[in-house]
Design a protein around this motif. Structure first.
Motif, PDB file in Angstrom:
ATOM      1  N   CYS A   1     103.017 -71.740 -26.886  1.00 44.00           N
ATOM      2  CA  CYS A   1     102.920 -70.392 -26.307  1.00 44.00           C
ATOM      3  C   CYS A   1     103.451 -70.375 -24.872  1.00 44.00           C
ATOM      4  O   CYS A   1     103.333 -71.355 -24.137  1.00 44.00           O
ATOM      5  CB  CYS A   1     101.468 -69.921 -26.289  1.00 44.00           C
ATOM      6  N   ASP A   2     103.992 -69.229 -24.489  1.00 47.05           N
ATOM      7  CA  ASP A   2     104.660 -69.130 -23.184  1.00 47.05           C
ATOM      8  C   ASP A   2     103.708 -69.283 -22.001  1.00 47.05           C
ATOM      9  O   ASP A   2     104.137 -69.653 -20.913  1.00 47.05           O
ATOM     10  CB  ASP A   2     105.381 -67.774 -23.078  1.00 47.05           C
ATOM     11  N   HIS A   3     102.425 -68.981 -22.180  1.00 50.86           N
ATOM     12  CA  HIS A   3     101.498 -69.076 -21.045  1.00 50.86           C
ATOM     13  C   HIS A   3     100.942 -70.491 -20.892  1.00 50.86           C
ATOM     14  O   HIS A   3     100.296 -70.788 -19.892  1.00 50.86           O
ATOM     15  CB  HIS A   3     100.342 -68.093 -21.214  1.00 50.86           C
ATOM     16  N   CYS A   4     101.194 -71.363 -21.883  1.00 50.64           N
ATOM     17  CA  CYS A   4     100.531 -72.659 -21.911  1.00 50.64           C
ATOM     18  C   CYS A   4     101.527 -73.821 -21.997  1.00 50.64           C
ATOM     19  O   CYS A   4     101.432 -74.785 -21.237  1.00 50.64           O
ATOM     20  CB  CYS A   4      99.560 -72.689 -23.090  1.00 50.64           C
ATOM     21  N   SER A   5     102.477 -73.706 -22.905  1.00 49.84           N
ATOM     22  CA  SER A   5     103.452 -74.798 -23.138  1.00 49.84           C
ATOM     23  C   SER A   5     102.758 -76.143 -23.328  1.00 49.84           C
ATOM     24  O   SER A   5     103.209 -77.164 -22.813  1.00 49.84           O
ATOM     25  CB  SER A   5     104.467 -74.884 -21.986  1.00 49.84           C
ATOM     26  N   ARG A   6     101.621 -76.142 -23.974  1.00 54.61           N
ATOM     27  CA  ARG A   6     100.831 -77.336 -24.327  1.00 54.61           C
ATOM     28  C   ARG A   6     100.186 -78.003 -23.111  1.00 54.61           C
ATOM     29  O   ARG A   6      99.592 -79.070 -23.236  1.00 54.61           O
ATOM     30  CB  ARG A   6     101.670 -78.349 -25.112  1.00 54.61           C
ATOM     31  N   LYS A   7     100.268 -77.371 -21.942  1.00 54.96           N
ATOM     32  CA  LYS A   7      99.669 -77.994 -20.755  1.00 54.96           C
ATOM     33  C   LYS A   7      98.151 -78.058 -20.857  1.00 54.96           C
ATOM     34  O   LYS A   7      97.525 -79.023 -20.429  1.00 54.96           O
ATOM     35  CB  LYS A   7     100.056 -77.207 -19.487  1.00 54.96           C
TER      36      LYS A   7
ATOM     37  N   VAL B   1      84.429 -62.786 -23.428  1.00 53.56           N
ATOM     38  CA  VAL B   1      84.948 -63.567 -22.310  1.00 53.56           C
ATOM     39  C   VAL B   1      86.281 -62.967 -21.859  1.00 53.56           C
ATOM     40  O   VAL B   1      87.193 -62.789 -22.666  1.00 53.56           O
ATOM     41  CB  VAL B   1      85.134 -65.051 -22.701  1.00 53.56           C
ATOM     42  N   VAL B   2      86.334 -62.634 -20.580  1.00 51.93           N
ATOM     43  CA  VAL B   2      87.556 -62.083 -20.003  1.00 51.93           C
ATOM     44  C   VAL B   2      88.301 -63.211 -19.288  1.00 51.93           C
ATOM     45  O   VAL B   2      87.782 -63.824 -18.353  1.00 51.93           O
ATOM     46  CB  VAL B   2      87.237 -60.941 -19.014  1.00 51.93           C
ATOM     47  N   VAL B   3      89.493 -63.493 -19.785  1.00 52.08           N
ATOM     48  CA  VAL B   3      90.373 -64.512 -19.208  1.00 52.08           C
ATOM     49  C   VAL B   3      91.395 -63.772 -18.350  1.00 52.08           C
ATOM     50  O   VAL B   3      91.703 -62.603 -18.610  1.00 52.08           O
ATOM     51  CB  VAL B   3      91.093 -65.294 -20.335  1.00 52.08           C
ATOM     52  N   VAL B   4      91.911 -64.411 -17.323  1.00 52.74           N
ATOM     53  CA  VAL B   4      92.942 -63.789 -16.492  1.00 52.74           C
ATOM     54  C   VAL B   4      94.172 -64.693 -16.513  1.00 52.74           C
ATOM     55  O   VAL B   4      94.040 -65.910 -16.306  1.00 52.74           O
ATOM     56  CB  VAL B   4      92.472 -63.622 -15.030  1.00 52.74           C
ATOM     57  N   LEU B   5      95.331 -64.126 -16.784  1.00 51.40           N
ATOM     58  CA  LEU B   5      96.538 -64.949 -16.821  1.00 51.40           C
ATOM     59  C   LEU B   5      96.656 -65.762 -15.530  1.00 51.40           C
ATOM     60  O   LEU B   5      96.649 -65.206 -14.437  1.00 51.40           O
ATOM     61  CB  LEU B   5      97.790 -64.087 -16.982  1.00 51.40           C
ATOM     62  N   ASN B   6      96.755 -67.075 -15.703  1.00 51.29           N
ATOM     63  CA  ASN B   6      96.920 -67.981 -14.570  1.00 51.29           C
ATOM     64  C   ASN B   6      98.272 -68.673 -14.766  1.00 51.29           C
ATOM     65  O   ASN B   6      98.357 -69.637 -15.521  1.00 51.29           O
ATOM     66  CB  ASN B   6      95.776 -69.003 -14.569  1.00 51.29           C
ATOM     67  N   PRO B   7      99.307 -68.156 -14.148  1.00 49.53           N
ATOM     68  CA  PRO B   7     100.649 -68.700 -14.418  1.00 49.53           C
ATOM     69  C   PRO B   7     100.719 -70.195 -14.086  1.00 49.53           C
ATOM     70  O   PRO B   7     100.571 -70.581 -12.928  1.00 49.53           O
ATOM     71  CB  PRO B   7     101.554 -67.878 -13.501  1.00 49.53           C
ATOM     72  N   LEU B   8     100.897 -71.000 -15.101  1.00 47.04           N
ATOM     73  CA  LEU B   8     100.896 -72.453 -14.926  1.00 47.04           C
ATOM     74  C   LEU B   8     102.291 -72.947 -14.608  1.00 47.04           C
ATOM     75  O   LEU B   8     103.281 -72.408 -15.111  1.00 47.04           O
ATOM     76  CB  LEU B   8     100.393 -73.133 -16.208  1.00 47.04           C
ATOM     77  N   ARG B   9     102.339 -74.014 -13.815  1.00 43.31           N
ATOM     78  CA  ARG B   9     103.622 -74.642 -13.528  1.00 43.31           C
ATOM     79  C   ARG B   9     104.261 -75.158 -14.814  1.00 43.31           C
ATOM     80  O   ARG B   9     103.556 -75.533 -15.743  1.00 43.31           O
ATOM     81  CB  ARG B   9     103.420 -75.843 -12.608  1.00 43.31           C
ATOM     82  N   GLU B  10     105.547 -75.191 -14.816  1.00 42.67           N
ATOM     83  CA  GLU B  10     106.311 -75.751 -15.933  1.00 42.67           C
ATOM     84  C   GLU B  10     106.042 -75.015 -17.244  1.00 42.67           C
ATOM     85  O   GLU B  10     105.980 -75.606 -18.322  1.00 42.67           O
ATOM     86  CB  GLU B  10     105.987 -77.249 -16.100  1.00 42.67           C
ATOM     87  N   THR B  11     105.769 -73.713 -17.119  1.00 43.66           N
ATOM     88  CA  THR B  11     105.689 -72.858 -18.305  1.00 43.66           C
ATOM     89  C   THR B  11     106.611 -71.662 -18.056  1.00 43.66           C
ATOM     90  O   THR B  11     106.971 -71.391 -16.903  1.00 43.66           O
ATOM     91  CB  THR B  11     104.266 -72.320 -18.546  1.00 43.66           C
ATOM     92  N   PRO B  12     106.968 -70.938 -19.110  1.00 49.14           N
ATOM     93  CA  PRO B  12     107.840 -69.771 -18.906  1.00 49.14           C
ATOM     94  C   PRO B  12     107.212 -68.695 -18.025  1.00 49.14           C
ATOM     95  O   PRO B  12     107.909 -67.791 -17.565  1.00 49.14           O
ATOM     96  CB  PRO B  12     108.056 -69.256 -20.332  1.00 49.14           C
TER      97      PRO B  12
ATOM     98  N   ALA C   1     105.564 -69.416 -15.184  1.00 47.46           N
ATOM     99  CA  ALA C   1     105.241 -70.042 -13.888  1.00 47.46           C
ATOM    100  C   ALA C   1     105.482 -69.109 -12.707  1.00 47.46           C
ATOM    101  O   ALA C   1     104.722 -69.122 -11.743  1.00 47.46           O
ATOM    102  CB  ALA C   1     106.045 -71.322 -13.723  1.00 47.46           C
ATOM    103  N   ASP C   2     106.543 -68.314 -12.768  1.00 42.10           N
ATOM    104  CA  ASP C   2     106.883 -67.487 -11.611  1.00 42.10           C
ATOM    105  C   ASP C   2     106.405 -66.048 -11.734  1.00 42.10           C
ATOM    106  O   ASP C   2     106.739 -65.211 -10.890  1.00 42.10           O
ATOM    107  CB  ASP C   2     108.406 -67.502 -11.399  1.00 42.10           C
ATOM    108  N   ARG C   3     105.640 -65.753 -12.775  1.00 41.91           N
ATOM    109  CA  ARG C   3     105.151 -64.390 -12.937  1.00 41.91           C
ATOM    110  C   ARG C   3     103.890 -64.189 -12.099  1.00 41.91           C
ATOM    111  O   ARG C   3     103.044 -65.084 -12.046  1.00 41.91           O
ATOM    112  CB  ARG C   3     104.805 -64.110 -14.409  1.00 41.91           C
ATOM    113  N   PRO C   4     103.731 -63.032 -11.471  1.00 37.09           N
ATOM    114  CA  PRO C   4     102.499 -62.795 -10.725  1.00 37.09           C
ATOM    115  C   PRO C   4     101.347 -62.511 -11.698  1.00 37.09           C
ATOM    116  O   PRO C   4     101.541 -61.833 -12.710  1.00 37.09           O
ATOM    117  CB  PRO C   4     102.814 -61.546  -9.893  1.00 37.09           C
ATOM    118  N   PRO C   5     100.169 -63.035 -11.418  1.00 42.90           N
ATOM    119  CA  PRO C   5      99.036 -62.711 -12.281  1.00 42.90           C
ATOM    120  C   PRO C   5      98.637 -61.254 -12.077  1.00 42.90           C
ATOM    121  O   PRO C   5      99.040 -60.639 -11.082  1.00 42.90           O
ATOM    122  CB  PRO C   5      97.936 -63.650 -11.770  1.00 42.90           C
ATOM    123  N   PRO C   6      97.858 -60.706 -12.981  1.00 41.27           N
ATOM    124  CA  PRO C   6      97.390 -59.330 -12.762  1.00 41.27           C
ATOM    125  C   PRO C   6      96.538 -59.271 -11.499  1.00 41.27           C
ATOM    126  O   PRO C   6      95.861 -60.230 -11.154  1.00 41.27           O
ATOM    127  CB  PRO C   6      96.562 -59.029 -14.015  1.00 41.27           C
ATOM    128  N   ALA C   7      96.566 -58.142 -10.836  1.00 35.85           N
ATOM    129  CA  ALA C   7      95.806 -57.995  -9.591  1.00 35.85           C
ATOM    130  C   ALA C   7      94.306 -58.050  -9.871  1.00 35.85           C
ATOM    131  O   ALA C   7      93.852 -57.634 -10.948  1.00 35.85           O
ATOM    132  CB  ALA C   7      96.155 -56.662  -8.941  1.00 35.85           C
TER     133      ALA C   7
END
Lengths: 322, 135
Positions: A67-73, A227-238, A240-246
């Motif tokens: 998945c683009d938010h994780c890339s198996r990290k 459970v509310v998760v918040v996108l945490n843009p991880l390094r070395e994933t597609p 990575a450079d996206r801003p998380p939601p405010a």
């Protein structure tokens, strides 16, 4: 004047933030009381204390979806147990170390399913021979496997719920889409096991897309908590450079969830951005009447005390109170 | 020295809180060790003191956050902050990429030229890391 429920994100953002959060908090406190449960999940470390609910991957770091938010990290941070013998060994050791339970997770196959079948007997063995609680991170599942897992003795079910067909396909690369996700929710609901859906705010590359639909999907079932998760843009994933939601966006979603499901405890997941974003998100979440926070920011704890909340810590997944 | 995949450079001293210390001419550089950065994962955020601030032995001098680690940073030595690494505030990934180089945290003017006896040599730290692994 706020409606009882907010059907669309446009409606949610149309309201004055303060009024929205106040309404949600007052409702939350009236039903759940003035308390905040805090969590140290997995084997995470928080102010010198370590969690006692490790995450175990049944596929080590393998995942067909990538998945683009994780890339198996995320898988790489879990305890690997890629076969039944390894799972038995890992669980025996984790039990001996005094852990409260385990979260069985892992990568998925191309259809979004985890390889539960080979592990059923071991799960049954763990329940019969250790004191560990077993939570599972479900993935896509059919009704028969859900029942078999219940019979094996699992204690609760965590499932990611996405409400946008486009997000499921683009981010999860999941061909089954919404149909498969709804079928999985139905399968678990039929088991009557404690069901804890996770909704990720901003999963669509930081944007809101389908979160309200996901909320509506889970509101159709008797869930144990949300459970509310918040996108945490991880390094070395597609992402990575996206801003998380405010943080304000996250708080608005928590408020909308509270108004939609007043009696359901709402948790802010360990999966969220760090630093100042965490402080602001946690403080706003408290103003929205959130009931549980994993790894809370110190500033939020101070605010919770000022609000007069009774605070308790648990070294488990935020989906369960030890 | 390498302990499996963990680098423990000679010439440094180490705390049980996994902070390394490099002493020279009354100054001391502190940083996070390779062992702890590997275990804690990607560093996302770090907070460090301003120059001129006093730091006491075993007291907090900052905070650090990874995706699975939220904790205070404790100084193994007393002194005054001469400089904080501004670069890691902007790029906390440097702590992962070069924990003994560009990922340093603070530079202190230490109170005493005598190194704290509680600090560990590389061999002692390697043994301590082994016990951490066995827990």
């Amino acid at each position: 004047m706020l409606p009882d429920s907010l059907q669309s994100w446009d409606t949610v953002v149309a309201f004055d933030l303060g009024s929205l959060l106040d309404a949600a908090r007052e409702l939350s406190w009236a039903i759940h009381g003035r308390r905040l449960d805090c969590f140290i999940p997995g084997r995470m470390v928080y102010m010198g204390e370590r969690g006692e609910y490790p995450m175990v991957s049944l596929t080590a770091d393998a995942c067909a979806l990538n998945c683009d938010h994780c890339s198996r990290k995320i898988l790489k941070s879990m305890v690997p147990a890629p076969d039944p013998d390894a799972l038995k060994t890992v669980c025996r050791q984790l039990d001996a170390e005094g852990n409260a339970g385990v979260l069985l997770s892992g990568g998925a196959n191309g259809a979004g399913a985890l390889p539960w079948e080979p592990f059923l007997e071991t799960i049954r063995w763990v329940k019969e021979n250790t004191g560990l609680k077993i939570s599972i991170h479900s993935g896509i599942i059919d009704a028969e496997m859900a029942l078999q897992l219940r019979e094996a003795g699992i204690d609760q079910v965590l499932i990611d719920v996405v409400g946008s067909e486009e997000t499921i396909r683009r981010v999860y690369h999941l061909p089954g889409g919404l149909t498969a996700m709804k079928a999985s929710l139905n399968a678990w609901a039929a088991t009557k096991l404690p069901l804890i859906p996770h909704i990720a705010v901003g999963l669509h590359y930081g944007r809101i897309q389908g979160e309200m639909e996901a909320l509506e999907m889970v509101a159709q079932h008797a869930i144990a908590s949300l459970v509310v998760v918040v996108l945490n843009p991880l390094r070395e994933t597609p992402m990575a450079d996206r801003p998380p939601p405010a943080p304000e966006t996250v708080a608005r979603f928590i408020a909308a969830a509270r108004l939609r499901m007043p009696t359901v405890p709402i948790a802010l997941s360990c999966g969220r951005p760090s630093g100042l974003h965490r402080v602001e998100t946690d403080c706003l979440a408290l103003r929205a009447g959130v009931n549980r926070i994993a790894m809370p920011a110190q500033g939020a704890l101070e605010q919770a005390r000022e609000m007069g909340l009774a605070i308790a810590f648990h070294k488990t997944c935020c989906s369960r109170i030890s | 020295m390498e302990l499996e995949k963990t680098v423990i450079p000679e010439g440094l001293r180490y705390s049980r809180g996994h902070v390394w210390a490099a002493f020279e001419n009354g100054l001391c550089v502190l940083g996070w060790t390779d062992y702890i950065q590997q275990n804690a994962g990607d560093v996302n955020y770090v907070e460090l003191p301003e120059p001129g601030k006093r730091v006491e032995k075993d007291q907090e001098f900052g905070t650090i956050e990874t995706s699975k680690w939220v904790d205070r940073l404790y100084s193994p030595i007393a002194g005054e902050v001469v400089a904080s690494n501004r670069e890691v505030l902007q790029r906390p990934e440097l702590i992962n990429q070069a924990p003994f180089g560009e990922g340093w945290l603070v530079l202190l003017r230490v109170d005493t030229a005598v190194e704290s006896p509680t600090l560990l040599s590389p061999d002692e730290y390697a043994a301590y890391v082994q016990t951490c692994e066995e827990r």
